[in-house]
Design a protein around this motif. Structure first.
Motif, PDB file in Angstrom:
ATOM      1  N   HIS A   3       0.841  -1.193   0.000  1.00 29.95           N
ATOM      2  CA  HIS A   3       0.000   0.000   0.000  1.00 29.95           C
ATOM      3  C   HIS A   3       0.878   1.245   0.000  1.00 29.95           C
ATOM      4  O   HIS A   3       2.038   1.198   0.398  1.00 29.95           O
ATOM      5  N   THR A   4       0.297   2.379  -0.410  1.00 32.48           N
ATOM      6  CA  THR A   4       0.992   3.665  -0.381  1.00 32.48           C
ATOM      7  C   THR A   4       0.042   4.747   0.112  1.00 32.48           C
ATOM      8  O   THR A   4      -1.155   4.526   0.250  1.00 32.48           O
ATOM      9  N   ASP A   5       0.607   5.941   0.318  1.00 33.27           N
ATOM     10  CA  ASP A   5      -0.248   7.101   0.587  1.00 33.27           C
ATOM     11  C   ASP A   5      -0.697   7.673  -0.758  1.00 33.27           C
ATOM     12  O   ASP A   5      -0.495   7.044  -1.797  1.00 33.27           O
ATOM     13  N   ASN A   6      -1.305   8.849  -0.750  1.00 32.10           N
ATOM     14  CA  ASN A   6      -1.824   9.399  -2.005  1.00 32.10           C
ATOM     15  C   ASN A   6      -0.910  10.448  -2.638  1.00 32.10           C
ATOM     16  O   ASN A   6      -1.331  11.159  -3.539  1.00 32.10           O
ATOM     17  N   ASN A  13       2.058   5.122  -7.681  1.00 29.75           N
ATOM     18  CA  ASN A  13       1.851   4.502  -6.382  1.00 29.75           C
ATOM     19  C   ASN A  13       1.565   3.016  -6.512  1.00 29.75           C
ATOM     20  O   ASN A  13       1.962   2.231  -5.646  1.00 29.75           O
ATOM     21  N   GLN A  44      -2.677   3.355  -3.692  1.00 30.24           N
ATOM     22  CA  GLN A  44      -3.313   4.247  -2.724  1.00 30.24           C
ATOM     23  C   GLN A  44      -4.792   3.957  -2.509  1.00 30.24           C
ATOM     24  O   GLN A  44      -5.483   4.722  -1.859  1.00 30.24           O
ATOM     25  N   PRO A  47      -6.502   3.022   1.943  1.00 27.65           N
ATOM     26  CA  PRO A  47      -5.871   3.680   3.096  1.00 27.65           C
ATOM     27  C   PRO A  47      -6.482   3.204   4.413  1.00 27.65           C
ATOM     28  O   PRO A  47      -7.661   2.855   4.465  1.00 27.65           O
ATOM     29  N   ASN A  51      -5.065  10.816   4.565  1.00 25.52           N
ATOM     30  CA  ASN A  51      -3.913  11.286   3.804  1.00 25.52           C
ATOM     31  C   ASN A  51      -3.778  12.805   3.906  1.00 25.52           C
ATOM     32  O   ASN A  51      -3.006  13.406   3.185  1.00 25.52           O
ATOM     33  N   ARG A  57      -0.464   9.730   6.410  1.00 23.98           N
ATOM     34  CA  ARG A  57       0.210   9.213   5.211  1.00 23.98           C
ATOM     35  C   ARG A  57       1.242   8.156   5.576  1.00 23.98           C
ATOM     36  O   ARG A  57       1.387   7.152   4.883  1.00 23.98           O
ATOM     37  N   ASN A  60      -0.278   4.837   5.989  1.00 26.19           N
ATOM     38  CA  ASN A  60      -0.737   4.255   4.730  1.00 26.19           C
ATOM     39  C   ASN A  60       0.396   3.655   3.908  1.00 26.19           C
ATOM     40  O   ASN A  60       0.144   2.869   3.002  1.00 26.19           O
ATOM     41  N   ARG A  61       1.639   3.990   4.211  1.00 26.93           N
ATOM     42  CA  ARG A  61       2.802   3.412   3.522  1.00 26.93           C
ATOM     43  C   ARG A  61       3.176   2.134   4.245  1.00 26.93           C
ATOM     44  O   ARG A  61       3.909   2.142   5.223  1.00 26.93           O
TER      45      ARG A  61
END
Length: 70
Positions: A3-6, A13, A44, A47, A51, A57, A60-61
């Motif tokens: 997963h990643t942030d936005n 991402n 992204q 989440p 974010n 954030r 979320n990573r």
């Protein structure tokens, strides 16, 4: 599951979350995990925190692991 942030584009991402997941998979295999290690990546799209600020954030990573036993 990666997963990643936005921050950045959705396409970048998705690639980043894939790279994170593959890195964890390779690490586990190098450490001798003999069972199947399946990977997924979501970028992204999933989440767990906002974010709207750095603390959210950062949450979320992530790479999440689900361990299943037979």
């Amino acid at each position: 599951a990666g997963h990643t942030d936005n921050q950045g584009t959705a396409a970048k991402n998705l690639i980043l979350s894939k790279k994170r997941t593959i890195a964890v998979q390779k690490y586990l295999l190098r450490k001798g995990v003999k069972t199947k290690v399946a990977t997924e990546w979501y970028g992204q799209t999933r989440p767990i925190a906002t974010n709207d600020n750095e603390a959210g954030r950062q949450k979320n990573r992530r790479v999440e692991m689900k361990i299943l036993f037979k």
